[in-house]
Design an enzyme around this catalytic site. Structure first.
Site, PDB file in Angstrom:
ATOM      1  N   PHE A 167       0.831  -1.197   0.000  1.00  0.00           N
ATOM      2  CA  PHE A 167       0.000   0.000   0.000  1.00  0.00           C
ATOM      3  C   PHE A 167       0.867   1.249   0.000  1.00  0.00           C
ATOM      4  O   PHE A 167       1.880   1.317   0.704  1.00  0.00           O
ATOM      5  CB  PHE A 167      -0.854   0.067   1.274  1.00  0.00           C
ATOM      6  CG  PHE A 167      -1.833  -1.054   1.448  1.00  0.00           C
ATOM      7  CD1 PHE A 167      -3.146  -0.937   1.000  1.00  0.00           C
ATOM      8  CD2 PHE A 167      -1.452  -2.224   2.102  1.00  0.00           C
ATOM      9  CE1 PHE A 167      -4.054  -1.965   1.198  1.00  0.00           C
ATOM     10  CE2 PHE A 167      -2.353  -3.254   2.296  1.00  0.00           C
ATOM     11  CZ  PHE A 167      -3.668  -3.124   1.841  1.00  0.00           C
ATOM     12  N   ASP A 168       0.423   2.248  -0.745  1.00  0.00           N
ATOM     13  CA  ASP A 168       0.873   3.609  -0.475  1.00  0.00           C
ATOM     14  C   ASP A 168       0.222   4.025   0.848  1.00  0.00           C
ATOM     15  O   ASP A 168      -0.730   3.393   1.301  1.00  0.00           O
ATOM     16  CB  ASP A 168       0.423   4.516  -1.621  1.00  0.00           C
ATOM     17  CG  ASP A 168       0.730   5.976  -1.363  1.00  0.00           C
ATOM     18  OD1 ASP A 168       1.885   6.289  -1.055  1.00  0.00           O
ATOM     19  OD2 ASP A 168      -0.206   6.797  -1.450  1.00  0.00           O
ATOM     20  N   LEU A 169       0.720   5.068   1.473  1.00  0.00           N
ATOM     21  CA  LEU A 169       0.162   5.492   2.765  1.00  0.00           C
ATOM     22  C   LEU A 169      -0.758   6.708   2.613  1.00  0.00           C
ATOM     23  O   LEU A 169      -1.971   6.608   2.754  1.00  0.00           O
ATOM     24  CB  LEU A 169       1.294   5.803   3.747  1.00  0.00           C
ATOM     25  CG  LEU A 169       0.856   6.208   5.153  1.00  0.00           C
ATOM     26  CD1 LEU A 169       0.065   5.104   5.836  1.00  0.00           C
ATOM     27  CD2 LEU A 169       2.072   6.600   5.999  1.00  0.00           C
TER      28      LEU A 169
END
Length: 215
Positions: A8-10
């Protein structure tokens, strides 16, 4: 090959830092270039690294601008950061089902840790790859490949999820499946231009994509 690893990107994907990021950019830009930038002007700055953004604006003041941005960003963090709907329960379920979970972000580690701890999401991730850990940021595949290496996973076993074209391209360049998120501040249609394999309307849609059984 079945997916067993989810990256995941944050910012803008798991946690809503958009207002914090916009406020931090406007605070900094108004100091160095008073009255020149409005809210809509800084939307394109969300995604690239701070160095990339500020060097395109003022090459001579890049480091000063980054320092001012980060100081304001840290000060206002807990007031402006929230978690997106269905994120926590989706991560909890994936973790329970044995998926390997990681984060790949263009933020520095101290800021990443602030966001993860504030939202309580830190418990779910086996690895977190930040800007501190790589020479080349997304969309280069280096951060994604590093995360996969740390998780002992292959690209064909993984999916990269994000709200920005950098995330989609990084996953594609690394050979993973990709998913965009419809709550991207730049809009779902903008993200669709980069042809992610899936588009999530809310985070729990990921469970259907991965065909995870709901107990």
């Amino acid at each position: 090959m079945k997916i067993n690893t989810v990256l995941f990107d944050l910012d803008g994907t798991l946690i809503n830092t958009n207002e914090l990021i916009i406020a931090s950019f406007l605070h900094t830009l108004d100091h160095y270039h008073p009255g020149q930038y409005k809210r809509e002007d800084v939307l394109n700055f969300i995604g690239p690294s701070l160095y990339e953004t500020f060097s395109s604006i003022n090459q001579e003041k890049v480091n000063e601008m980054i320092m001012m941005y980060r100081e304001y960003n840290h000060k206002m963090h807990d007031q402006l950061v929230t978690e997106y709907d269905t994120v926590y329960e989706t991560l909890e379920h994936l973790s329970y089902k044995g998926y390997k979970l990681g984060i790949v972000t263009t933020k520095l580690r101290d800021t990443v840790n602030m966001g993860l701890k504030w939202t309580g999401l830190d418990r779910f991730f086996e690895t977190v790859v930040t800007l501190d850990d790589v020479k080349r940021a997304k969309p280069d595949p280096e951060p994604v490949l590093l995360a996969l290496s740390k998780l002992d996973s292959l690209p064909e076993e993984a999916i990269m999820i994000g709200d920005n074209y950098h995330d989609i391209l990084a996953g594609q360049n690394a050979g993973t499946k990709t998913a965009g998120v419809a709550w991207s501040i730049k809009g779902e249609k903008n993200l669709e231009k980069y042809h992610p394999d899936y588009m999530l309307v809310e985070m729990r849609d990921l469970l259907h994509v991965l065909e995870v059984e709901l107990d």
